[in-house]
Enzyme design. Structure first.
Site, PDB file in Angstrom:
ATOM      1  N   ARG A 155       3.976 -16.413  18.565  1.00 62.17           N
ATOM      2  CA  ARG A 155       3.463 -15.234  17.867  1.00 62.17           C
ATOM      3  C   ARG A 155       3.751 -13.942  18.626  1.00 62.17           C
ATOM      4  O   ARG A 155       3.795 -12.864  18.034  1.00 62.17           O
ATOM      5  CB  ARG A 155       1.954 -15.406  17.615  1.00 62.17           C
ATOM      6  CG  ARG A 155       1.311 -14.291  16.819  1.00 62.17           C
ATOM      7  CD  ARG A 155       0.075 -14.775  16.066  1.00 62.17           C
ATOM      8  NE  ARG A 155      -0.865 -15.513  16.885  1.00 62.17           N
ATOM      9  CZ  ARG A 155      -1.878 -14.940  17.558  1.00 62.17           C
ATOM     10  NH1 ARG A 155      -2.052 -13.625  17.515  1.00 62.17           N
ATOM     11  NH2 ARG A 155      -2.707 -15.690  18.254  1.00 62.17           N
ATOM     12  N   LYS A 184      13.017  -2.874   2.528  1.00 59.10           N
ATOM     13  CA  LYS A 184      13.896  -1.966   1.798  1.00 59.10           C
ATOM     14  C   LYS A 184      15.246  -1.791   2.505  1.00 59.10           C
ATOM     15  O   LYS A 184      16.030  -2.726   2.558  1.00 59.10           O
ATOM     16  CB  LYS A 184      13.187  -0.627   1.600  1.00 59.10           C
ATOM     17  CG  LYS A 184      11.772  -0.726   1.024  1.00 59.10           C
ATOM     18  CD  LYS A 184      11.711  -1.351  -0.350  1.00 59.10           C
ATOM     19  CE  LYS A 184      10.394  -1.115  -1.070  1.00 59.10           C
ATOM     20  NZ  LYS A 184       9.234  -1.823  -0.504  1.00 59.10           N
ATOM     21  N   ASP A 231       4.255   6.759   6.378  1.00 55.71           N
ATOM     22  CA  ASP A 231       5.114   5.775   5.731  1.00 55.71           C
ATOM     23  C   ASP A 231       6.502   6.403   5.664  1.00 55.71           C
ATOM     24  O   ASP A 231       6.756   7.321   4.889  1.00 55.71           O
ATOM     25  CB  ASP A 231       4.592   5.452   4.328  1.00 55.71           C
ATOM     26  CG  ASP A 231       5.399   4.344   3.645  1.00 55.71           C
ATOM     27  OD1 ASP A 231       6.568   4.132   4.029  1.00 55.71           O
ATOM     28  OD2 ASP A 231       4.865   3.709   2.722  1.00 55.71           O
ATOM     29  N   TYR A 268       1.934   5.146  -1.506  1.00 58.22           N
ATOM     30  CA  TYR A 268       2.318   3.846  -2.053  1.00 58.22           C
ATOM     31  C   TYR A 268       1.061   3.160  -2.601  1.00 58.22           C
ATOM     32  O   TYR A 268       0.027   3.112  -1.944  1.00 58.22           O
ATOM     33  CB  TYR A 268       2.945   3.061  -0.904  1.00 58.22           C
ATOM     34  CG  TYR A 268       3.343   1.641  -1.118  1.00 58.22           C
ATOM     35  CD1 TYR A 268       4.145   1.253  -2.193  1.00 58.22           C
ATOM     36  CD2 TYR A 268       2.981   0.669  -0.182  1.00 58.22           C
ATOM     37  CE1 TYR A 268       4.544  -0.060  -2.338  1.00 58.22           C
ATOM     38  CE2 TYR A 268       3.377  -0.642  -0.315  1.00 58.22           C
ATOM     39  CZ  TYR A 268       4.150  -1.011  -1.397  1.00 58.22           C
ATOM     40  OH  TYR A 268       4.548  -2.312  -1.532  1.00 58.22           O
TER      41      TYR A 268
END
Length: 390
Positions: A55, A205, A180, A108
């Site tokens: 992790r 994206k 963002d 968003y």
């Protein structure tokens, strides 16, 4: 080093590549040690890029984190399984019950849902503000305000905030500033250069670029990286090494893809600006987009994403437009190689403090890498169907 070269060389230390071009794909949950001393050393250095536990990351993750931190000019990069996870966990890393945050009204949609459905139950209050508020942002800062969240351009409606000025005011009140930066992608806009503390992206994206991986990233400055890193780790945030490898592969070609996305989108936007059905464009590179002057000052370019508002419309016309598209597929994401289209006809839920005075629907497109002539023909035929059903 120029930016295009940086995208190619970032994260390619010999320790990661081990004699080949690309960093190794290293899959691991458990890391084994040869001695007690080695295990103690790894434990003591677990906050560094040391193999400790899956992790915490492998060489594949470390390579991607190095490349993205270098791209965004930060001290470190945390990886998350989606852009929404990056936003929510970055915020959670710095707030507690009783705190107040300022959230841009054009955020968003999942960011708004997180504030309204999760933060509220944790005792964290959210105030939404107009993206074009400017200096008046200071009037919304309360004694318990700890964080200012930006998004430029805004989701769907594309308003470009004055990031340097808003950040300057926030710093006068000791607020943490997050943004963002998915549109700016780290190549076309570098928020940390303008005083932002944490730059967040949906790597889904443009970084990945091929519509086949979900991933989020958050790059922090020196002051905020340790807390972001540790709290994200404690909340269990990680990504698979295979996805990290795919993101590294996408990163190498991001500059050339963005150049083509931008070129094709500008051709299409210029045609739409003259179309009789179009009220105005919501493309940051055009003067009709709110905050255009901030975009021209702060950004190095645009990409394939923009919106345009039609003068009038109804559901039958919208359905006729969407159902007949050939190359512009209906979908909620963007940033991949393919062209996409969505329509928004009501902003009552998406916007709560900003006015939306237009009657016609807003169409958002992501212009992909198909031949521009095919895309023009497809969209113009769609608009003809739209007009036929008015």
């Amino acid at each position: 080093m120029k930016q295009n070269t940086q995208l190619i060389t970032g994260g390619r230390k010999k320790d990661y590549t081990q004699g080949v071009v690309n960093p190794v794909l290293q899959r691991a949950s458990t890391v084994v040690f040869d001695s007690v001393a080695q295990m103690k050393e790894a434990t003591q250095k677990r906050a560094e890029q040391t193999l400790f536990y899956g992790r915490r990351g492998t060489k594949t993750h470390f390579a991607l984190q190095d490349a993205l931190a270098e791209l965004e000019l930060g001290a470190g990069c945390a990886l998350y399984p989606s852009g929404a996870a990056a936003i929510s966990n970055a915020i959670l890393s710095f707030v507690k019950s009783g705190d107040h945050i300022l959230m841009v009204d054009t955020a968003y949609e999942p960011t708004r849902d997180f504030c309204d459905k999760i933060l509220v139950n944790l005792g964290v209050e959210t105030t939404y503000y107009d993206p074009m508020i400017g200096d008046d942002i200071a009037t919304l800062i309360e004694p318990n305000t700890v964080l200012l969240f930006l998004e430029a351009p805004g989701s769907i409606t594309m308003e470009v905030q004055d990031v340097p000025r808003l950040t300057q005011i926030a710093k006068q009140h000791d607020l943490i500033v997050m943004i963002d930066n998915t549109y700016g992608n780290g190549l076309q806009f570098k928020p940390l250069q303008h005083g932002v503390d944490i730059s967040i992206q949906a790597a889904t994206k443009y970084i990945v670029g091929h519509s086949d991986v979900m991933m989020g990233i958050a790059v922090a400055n020196d002051a905020h990286w340790p807390q972001l890193r540790e709290n994200s780790y404690l909340m269990g945030q990680c990504v698979s090494p295979d996805d990290a490898y795919s993101a590294l592969r996408g990163l190498r070609t991001m500059a050339v893809r963005l150049a083509q996305h931008e070129k094709s989108a500008m051709v299409l936007a210029n045609l739409l600006e003259q179309h009789p059905l179009v009220d105005h464009l919501r493309h940051p590179a055009f003067s009709s987009c709110p905050g255009h002057e901030h975009f021209m000052r702060d950004f190095n370019g645009s990409n394939g994403l923009f919106s345009f508002v039609l003068k009038d419309g109804n559901q039958a016309a919208i359905t006729a437009l969407l159902d007949g598209m050939k190359y512009f597929k209906m979908g909620y994401s963007w940033g991949g190689f393919e062209s996409l289209i969505t329509v928004t006809s009501s902003f009552k839920r998406l916007r709560t403090v900003t006015d939306w005075p237009y009657h016609g629907p807003l169409i958002r497109v992501h212009v992909g890498l198909e031949d521009i002539d095919d895309l023009i023909e497809d969209l113009m035929a769609g608009l003809a169907r739209f007009q036929a059903h008015l």
